[in-house]
Design an enzyme around this catalytic site. Structure first.
Site, short mmCIF file in Angstrom:
data_model
loop_
_atom_site.label_atom_id
_atom_site.label_comp_id
_atom_site.label_asym_id
_atom_site.label_seq_id
_atom_site.Cartn_x
_atom_site.Cartn_y
_atom_site.Cartn_z
N ASP A 175 0.84 -1.19 0.00
CA ASP A 175 0.00 0.00 0.00
C ASP A 175 0.88 1.25 0.00
O ASP A 175 2.02 1.20 -0.48
CB ASP A 175 -0.94 -0.05 1.22
CG ASP A 175 -2.27 0.63 0.97
OD1 ASP A 175 -2.27 1.83 0.67
OD2 ASP A 175 -3.31 -0.05 1.07
N HIS A 249 -3.88 6.16 3.14
CA HIS A 249 -4.51 4.93 2.66
C HIS A 249 -3.90 3.68 3.30
O HIS A 249 -4.61 2.81 3.82
CB HIS A 249 -4.37 4.89 1.13
CG HIS A 249 -5.21 3.85 0.45
ND1 HIS A 249 -4.78 2.56 0.25
CD2 HIS A 249 -6.44 3.91 -0.09
CE1 HIS A 249 -5.71 1.88 -0.40
NE2 HIS A 249 -6.74 2.68 -0.62
N SER A 582 -11.12 -1.03 -1.16
CA SER A 582 -9.85 -0.96 -0.43
C SER A 582 -10.04 -1.18 1.06
O SER A 582 -9.14 -1.67 1.73
CB SER A 582 -9.21 0.43 -0.58
OG SER A 582 -8.41 0.50 -1.72
#
Ligand SMILES: *[C@@H]1O[C@H](CO)[C@@H](O)[C@H](O)[C@H]1NC(C)=O
Ligand SMILES: *[C@@H]1O[C@H](CO)[C@@H](O)[C@H](O)[C@H]1NC(C)=O
Ligand SMILES: *[C@@H]1O[C@H](CO)[C@@H](O)[C@H](O)[C@H]1NC(C)=O
Ligand SMILES: *[C@@H]1O[C@H](CO)[C@@H](O)[C@H](O)[C@H]1NC(C)=O
Ligand SMILES: *[C@@H]1O[C@H](CO)[C@@H](O)[C@H](O)[C@H]1NC(C)=O
Length: 807
Positions: A175, A249, A582
């Site tokens: 990620d 994220h 996600s």
């Protein structure tokens, strides 16, 4: 993200070269819609077009003609060559110069990545031992409560205590990196680092080895592919050249997998509760492969390569692109190697729903995850001057807003849909102070990030904002931590609001914030944006496999960023809210770690089977899971919504060995070199298929296609008993419309644990489809006799491929 298929297909070609983190963050739909906007602008505005071709020119001449290629090789059988790197360099030297090497791979893929000219790439293709030379792909990037929603509890019995909260497992997350100081990665009370662990804590900008601990056991970063394709940094965000996360994220997803319990967690006071990852005692290893420009497959492969060697048990990838053939898909290839080494690979399915066949990461060895909703709401209602109420949702901490004015303030409404400058969508620079100062500004969703629109309104002096969904988003309600009082209303509400504005001389409204509420709405339901099947590249496997919470998920957030994710946002919070597949993916990754901890000898296929066959197909009210206003189909939910308590004790599992995937690829008609590209094994499909005449991949879901006039299909399955030794199961079938079904045998008797029993299903079509495709669905459940505690359910998908073409 786009409901009308025409522009979607148009986009398709462009997006094939992009992987993206599948989150919506403050800009959920912005990636695609941005691109669409850009394309539309290019067509409409000659200035922009000129500007960009100028830019292109400039780019071309200054940045030479080098591009990143991934060179795949035959496994090296020469015993004299023991050093892979030297071997790769010597091959590279035959077509180019050794200094152009970016990465040398061995575990995820056989080969290397290098900067080459087109001519060099061509020359490379003809060197003996080179299997393929592919351009690098820039894949753009695809809680306090969700553990409770999934029935995980810190006290008493249940999946958590039974699995030791995932103790002993290591989950690798590919990620944007990690914010190691987040309280979610505090290692107090964590068990020691497992002995098998071989990973490292790679130092870099603002990141040294002391940032790793018993929770965060490994951290590495891969920037070569990204830098090679983005030579001049054009990012407005600070990018740490290290495993540290500048975007949020990666911190968010990795805390959803393994974050420890943090009591009193909230986003500026909203959603207050104990935050916890799905496997709070599992260890975390970070592979930072995504940067401001996205995630390049050369970097992703390097991350997977190390993760396999480091000894992760589970790999979690909340990123991807659009469906592409498996032999060209680096994630599929790396995942095959990982799976063959016993690692479970979990991927997000993408945010391109509700368009059919948009699901990505569809290799049968990957667990592909779609997104569902929670029953937690953040009401922020619009009260219009005519007294009518419009339901909306927002994470703006509303109390402060009301306190400021003593009570909620009624404001003048303004919707700038007159000009051609994007004022209706509140694009940057489209609003002037004269138009919006002190007003409640209506902004259409799409084209730019949701939170970004709030910043635009705020900068122009607007007092508050109503984000209005368009036909594209319907009633989808991903919330943001806006920088000003704001709410988001659905499409129906948007129409009502605009009618009121249109019909009223001095339209006014106020926003009424209701904090958060739990349990009052039907959930889970399918998220509108969740990518749908059937699989474009391999319809013989039903995808997505499973859905998990992916809307308005609260998880850890870096301290360099405000919770809206905007650079202008000076607020700070250790938690923020994101939506996307996600966010769904790491839920399943964590649950995979729990099952692994409980059943360390199970193969990745057995764990995936346990998750799929135990999934829920009803919501918390016991009614069918909804997709919009209709019951969800299997191309939206796959096997259903993940249920960890049941997944940890599935009764029976469908196992698959790595070699069986090869037979499956043969049966799909893949060529030798295509299969080689995935497995790095030289398989002769002719022999393989002769030896396995009636082969069916032992998948936990069942997908049957009638084509070329065929009316009978026989499917084989075998189940392994992982429950009590003496168990008897009886089949229960919900037959899809348009077929007759017979299961042989209808009763399976086991006398031992790990005993395997086979059954076959005969499907007979009772209809003929001439034109286009036609679909039907049903289910097959093995129900344990007497002790009915186990129900092992497989969804059935039937496709009739129109045989018009045959004449
Ligand atoms: C590593 O970083 C921490 C926190 O920034 C600092 O306290 C420590 O001294 C650093 N250690 C080394 C070896 O540089
Ligand atoms: C508003 O009124 C104009 C003209 O009267 C009309 O063209 C438009 O469609 C109306 N918009 C809405 C949202 O009702
Ligand atoms: C975030 O967590 C850290 C570590 O627990 C703490 O020091 C910091 O004050 C927290 N920040 C906020 C904004 O709550
Ligand atoms: C794979 O098989 C083909 C045909 O039998 C052969 O030509 C080729 O050399 C083999 N490759 C490897 C790496 O064994
Ligand atoms: C039913 O099966 C479960 C799990 O195998 C077991 O724990 C339970 O004791 C069984 N109950 C009965 C009544 O046999």
């Amino acid at each position: 993200m786009l409901t009308n298929t025409a522009p979607h297909e148009f986009l398709h070609a462009f997006l094939l070269f992009k992987y993206s983190p599948f989150s919506s963050s403050s800009s959920s739909f912005s990636f695609s819609s941005n691109l669409l906007l850009l394309l539309l602008l290019l067509f409409m505005d000659p200035k922009l077009c000129l500007f960009s071709s100028f830019f292109f020119f400039f780019f071309f001449f200054s940045e030479a003609l080098l591009q990143t290629y991934i060179v795949q090789l035959e496994p090296n059988l020469d015993p004299l060559i023991t050093n892979k790197l030297e071997w790769h360099l010597s091959l590279l030297q035959q077509a180019s110069t050794p200094s152009r090497l970016l990465y040398s791979y061995e575990a995820a893929i056989e080969g290397f990545a290098a900067r080459l000219t087109e001519e060099e790439a061509e020359a490379m293709r003809s060197i003996a031992g080179v299997v393929s030379v592919r351009l690098d792909r820039g894949f753009q990037l695809h809680t306090t409560y969700s553990h409770k929603f999934l029935g995980l509890s810190f006290s008493g019995n249940g999946a958590w205590s039974e699995s030791g909260f995932g103790e002993g497992t290591v989950v690798g997350v590919l990620d944007t990196g990690v914010w190691p100081e987040s309280p979610s990665f505090d290692d107090r009370g964590m068990p020691p680092v497992p002995k098998k662990w071989r990973g490292v804590c790679q130092e870099g900008e603002d990141f040294n080895s002391s940032h790793c601990n018993r929770k965060l056991v490994g951290a590495r970063y891969y920037a070569k592919g990204h830098h090679a394709s983005n030579p001049a940094s054009s990012s407005s965000v600070t990018e740490y050249i290290s495993p540290r996360d500048a975007h949020g994220h990666g911190t968010h997803t990795s805390s959803t997998v393994t974050g420890v319990a943090v009591p009193g967690a909230s986003v500026l006071g909203l959603g207050l509760g104990t935050a916890s990852g799905m496997a709070p005692r599992a260890h975390l290893a970070i592979y930072k492969v995504c940067w401001f420009s996205g995630c390049y497959s050369s970097d992703i492969l390097a991350g997977m390569d190390d993760a396999i060697k480091d000894g992760v048990d589970v790999l979690s990838l909340s990123l991807g692109g659009f469906p592409i053939p498996l032999f060209e898909d680096s994630i599929a290839i790396g995942s095959y190697r990982a799976t063959a080494s016993g690692i479970s690979v979990i991927c997000a399915g993408g945010n391109n729903g509700p368009v059919a066949s948009s699901v990505a990461n569809e290799a049968p060895w990957i667990t592909t995850v779609g997104a569902g909703t929670l029953d937690r709401r953040f009401p922020a209602v619009v009260k219009m001057g005519n007294g009518e109420l419009l339901y909306g949702e927002s994470m703006f901490p509303g109390n402060r807003y009301s306190k400021n004015g003593g009570k909620e303030v009624e404001l003048e409404l303004v919707y700038e849909n007159g000009g051609n400058d994007g004022g209706e969508s509140c694009y940057k620079g489209s609003l002037t102070r004269a138009q919006v100062a002190g007003k409640l500004v209506v902004c259409d969703r799409g084209g730019s990030g949701r939170a970004e629109k709030g910043e635009v309104v705020k900068e122009a002096g607007g007092a508050a904002m109503i984000l209005t969904n368009t036909e594209v988003n319907l009633e989808e309600d991903s919330v943001d931590v806006h920088v000003l009082p704001a709410t988001l209303v659905g499409y129906n509400e948007a129409i009502q609001l605009k009618k009121y504005i249109n019909a009223t001389a001095h339209p006014v409204a106020k926003l009424v914030f209701g904090g958060s509420s739990v349990g009052r709405s039907r959930a889970p339901a399918v998220a509108l944006f969740s990518s749908r099947g059937p699989s474009l590249t391999n319809p013989s496997i039903l995808k997505p496999d499973i859905i998990a919470p992916g809307v308005n998920i609260i998880a850890a957030w870096p301290e360099n960023l405000g919770p809206s994710g905007l650079p202008e946002d000076v607020r700070r919070s250790n938690f923020s809210v994101l939506s996307g597949t996600s966010m769904a993916c790491p839920h399943v990754s964590g649950i995979t770690a729990l099952i692994r901890a409980k059943h360390p000898t199970w193969s990745p296929a057995m764990i995936k089977s346990a998750i799929m066959t135990s999934a829920d197909i009803t919501d918390h009210y016991g009614k069918p899971i909804l997709d919009g206003v209709k019951p969800a189909g299997i191309f939206a939910i796959g096997a259903g919504h993940v249920n960890p308590a049941k997944a940890i004790d599935p009764g029976l599992v469908y196992d698959i060995s790595p070699d069986e995937y090869v037979i499956h690829l043969c049966s799909l008609g893949y060529t030798r070199s295509e299969i080689f590209g995935i497995t790095h094994k030289n398989s002769s499909c002719k022999e393989t298929l002769q030896r396995n005449k009636h082969f069916s991949l032992n998948y936990p879901s069942i997908s049957v296609t009638f084509k070329h006039g065929r009316t009978r299909v026989v499917v084989q399955r075998r189940v392994t008993n992982v429950g009590a030794p003496n168990s008897v199961y009886t089949v229960q079938v919900t037959t899809p419309r348009g077929v007759r079904m017979r299961v042989v045998p209808e009763i399976l008797t086991f006398t031992q644990v790990n005993q395997v029993r086979s059954y076959s299903i005969l499907f007979e079509s009772t209809k003929r489809v001439m034109k286009g495709n036609s679909y039907a669905e049903g289910s097959l459940v093995w129900i344990q006799n007497k002790n009915g505690s186990h129900r092992v359910r497989s969804p059935l998908s039937i496709t009739w491929a129109g045989d018009e073409a045959e004449g």
